[in-house]
Design an enzyme around this catalytic site. Structure first.
Site, PDB file in Angstrom:
ATOM      1  N   HIS A  17       0.941  -1.239   0.133  1.00 53.11           N
ATOM      2  CA  HIS A  17       0.041   0.026   0.134  1.00 53.11           C
ATOM      3  C   HIS A  17       0.968   1.158   0.131  1.00 53.11           C
ATOM      4  CE1 HIS A  17      -3.107  -2.932   2.219  1.00 53.11           C
ATOM      5  NE2 HIS A  17      -3.489  -2.570   0.965  1.00 53.11           N
ATOM      6  N   LYS A  41     -17.374  -8.089   7.153  1.00 55.42           N
ATOM      7  CA  LYS A  41     -16.125  -8.791   6.847  1.00 55.42           C
ATOM      8  C   LYS A  41     -15.529  -8.870   8.374  1.00 55.42           C
ATOM      9  CE  LYS A  41     -13.185  -7.904   2.964  1.00 55.42           C
ATOM     10  NZ  LYS A  41     -12.433  -6.702   2.100  1.00 55.42           N
ATOM     11  N   ARG A  90      -1.040  -5.473  -8.803  1.00 58.09           N
ATOM     12  CA  ARG A  90       0.120  -6.244  -8.738  1.00 58.09           C
ATOM     13  C   ARG A  90       0.314  -7.102  -9.616  1.00 58.09           C
ATOM     14  NH1 ARG A  90      -2.253  -7.669  -2.653  1.00 58.09           N
ATOM     15  NH2 ARG A  90      -3.976  -7.001  -3.945  1.00 58.09           N
ATOM     16  N   SER A 127      -2.454  -7.876   2.125  1.00 56.18           N
ATOM     17  CA  SER A 127      -2.776  -8.043   3.753  1.00 56.18           C
ATOM     18  C   SER A 127      -3.104  -9.371   4.180  1.00 56.18           C
ATOM     19  CB  SER A 127      -3.972  -7.122   4.000  1.00 56.18           C
ATOM     20  OG  SER A 127      -3.695  -5.838   3.671  1.00 56.18           O
TER      21      SER A 127
HETATM   22  P1  ADP Z   1      -9.479  -4.304  -0.945  1.00 60.20           P
HETATM   23  O1  ADP Z   1     -10.105  -5.003   0.246  1.00 60.20           O
HETATM   24  O2  ADP Z   1     -10.169  -3.039  -1.401  1.00 60.20           O
HETATM   25  O3  ADP Z   1      -8.902  -4.915  -2.038  1.00 60.20           O
HETATM   26  P2  ADP Z   1      -7.086  -3.657   0.440  1.00 60.20           P
HETATM   27  O4  ADP Z   1      -6.527  -3.062   1.432  1.00 60.20           O
HETATM   28  O5  ADP Z   1      -6.669  -5.172   0.115  1.00 60.20           O
HETATM   29  O6  ADP Z   1      -8.291  -3.466  -0.133  1.00 60.20           O
HETATM   30  O7  ADP Z   1      -6.062  -2.991  -0.893  1.00 60.20           O
HETATM   31  C1  ADP Z   1      -6.282  -1.545  -1.234  1.00 60.20           C
HETATM   32  C2  ADP Z   1      -5.538  -1.535  -2.563  1.00 60.20           C
HETATM   33  O8  ADP Z   1      -4.494  -1.589  -2.286  1.00 60.20           O
HETATM   34  C3  ADP Z   1      -6.041  -2.105  -3.832  1.00 60.20           C
HETATM   35  O9  ADP Z   1      -5.937  -1.367  -4.897  1.00 60.20           O
HETATM   36  C4  ADP Z   1      -4.823  -3.257  -3.949  1.00 60.20           C
HETATM   37  O10 ADP Z   1      -4.744  -3.882  -5.334  1.00 60.20           O
HETATM   38  C5  ADP Z   1      -3.890  -2.383  -3.646  1.00 60.20           C
HETATM   39  N1  ADP Z   1      -2.645  -3.143  -3.166  1.00 60.20           N
HETATM   40  C6  ADP Z   1      -2.769  -4.136  -1.886  1.00 60.20           C
HETATM   41  N2  ADP Z   1      -1.241  -4.671  -1.768  1.00 60.20           N
HETATM   42  C7  ADP Z   1      -0.775  -4.172  -2.792  1.00 60.20           C
HETATM   43  C8  ADP Z   1       0.739  -4.230  -3.202  1.00 60.20           C
HETATM   44  N3  ADP Z   1       1.582  -5.338  -2.508  1.00 60.20           N
HETATM   45  N4  ADP Z   1       1.139  -3.713  -4.227  1.00 60.20           N
HETATM   46  C9  ADP Z   1       0.322  -2.724  -4.896  1.00 60.20           C
HETATM   47  N5  ADP Z   1      -0.876  -2.532  -4.526  1.00 60.20           N
HETATM   48  C10 ADP Z   1      -1.533  -3.220  -3.381  1.00 60.20           C
END
Ligand code: ADP
Length: 150
Positions: A17, A41, A90, A127
């Site tokens: 992030h 969730k 990703r 995450s």
């Molecule tokens: P959601 O539940 O909406 O997917 P996340 O917190 O998992 O929320 O992710 C929020 C954003 O961060 C999304 O656009 C996700 O693709 C991006 N993201 C998460 N991990 C990475 C990473 N390692 N590299 C790039 N973007 C990421």
């Protein structure tokens, strides 16, 4: 002023992030990191903890705001007057998922989704992987900012 919302669950915030947010700051004047509240969730970290972790990570960056929101992301964007949604990619799985959301969002409101491809060094981080490592007692120091460890 160019303002973007970076929405997500951030359970917890990861170096992936942070990579996207830091690079988003080159494009946008302000980024609102918006934690979506989803009562259905199950989360590992409480909403308060997730917010604190993000605020702590960006405490020296005045162009970052941290908030929470309920409901549609596009509706939240309108309330804060943001014309852009920032998301990270990703791999092709992320792309396929994000494409349909972005197209739906564009049909609901005049808001553009902007995608940044992550740096190779964080493309393995999500995450859910971090939560798995934590649950199983592994070392997650190289996956998250310091604020998640406190
Ligand atoms: P959601 O539940 O909406 O997917 P996340 O917190 O998992 O929320 O992710 C929020 C954003 O961060 C999304 O656009 C996700 O693709 C991006 N993201 C998460 N991990 C990475 C990473 N390692 N590299 C790039 N973007 C990421």
């Amino acid at each position: 002023m160019k303002k973007a919302v970076f929405p997500g669950s951030f359970d917890p915030i990861t170096l992936g992030h942070i990579d996207i947010i830091n690079r988003g700051l080159i494009l946008f004047d302000e980024i609102i990191i918006a934690i979506g509240i989803n009562a259905d969730k199950k989360h590992m970290f409480s909403l308060e903890d997730r917010k604190r972790q993000i605020e702590d990570t960006f405490k020296n960056e005045s162009r970052i705001k941290v908030t929470t929101y309920k409901g549609l992301t596009v509706d939240y964007c309108k309330t804060v007057n943001a014309k852009f949604i920032l998301r990270g990619l990703r791999n092709s799985t992320d792309f396929n998922y994000e494409q349909s959301i972005a197209q739906t969002n564009a049909s609901l409101a005049e808001i553009e989704s902007v995608f940044l491809v992550c740096s190779p060094k964080v493309s393995n981080i999500s995450s859910s992987i971090v939560r798995d490592v934590i649950r199983n007692g592994g070392d997650y120091r190289n996956l998250v900012p310091r604020s998640v460890m406190i």
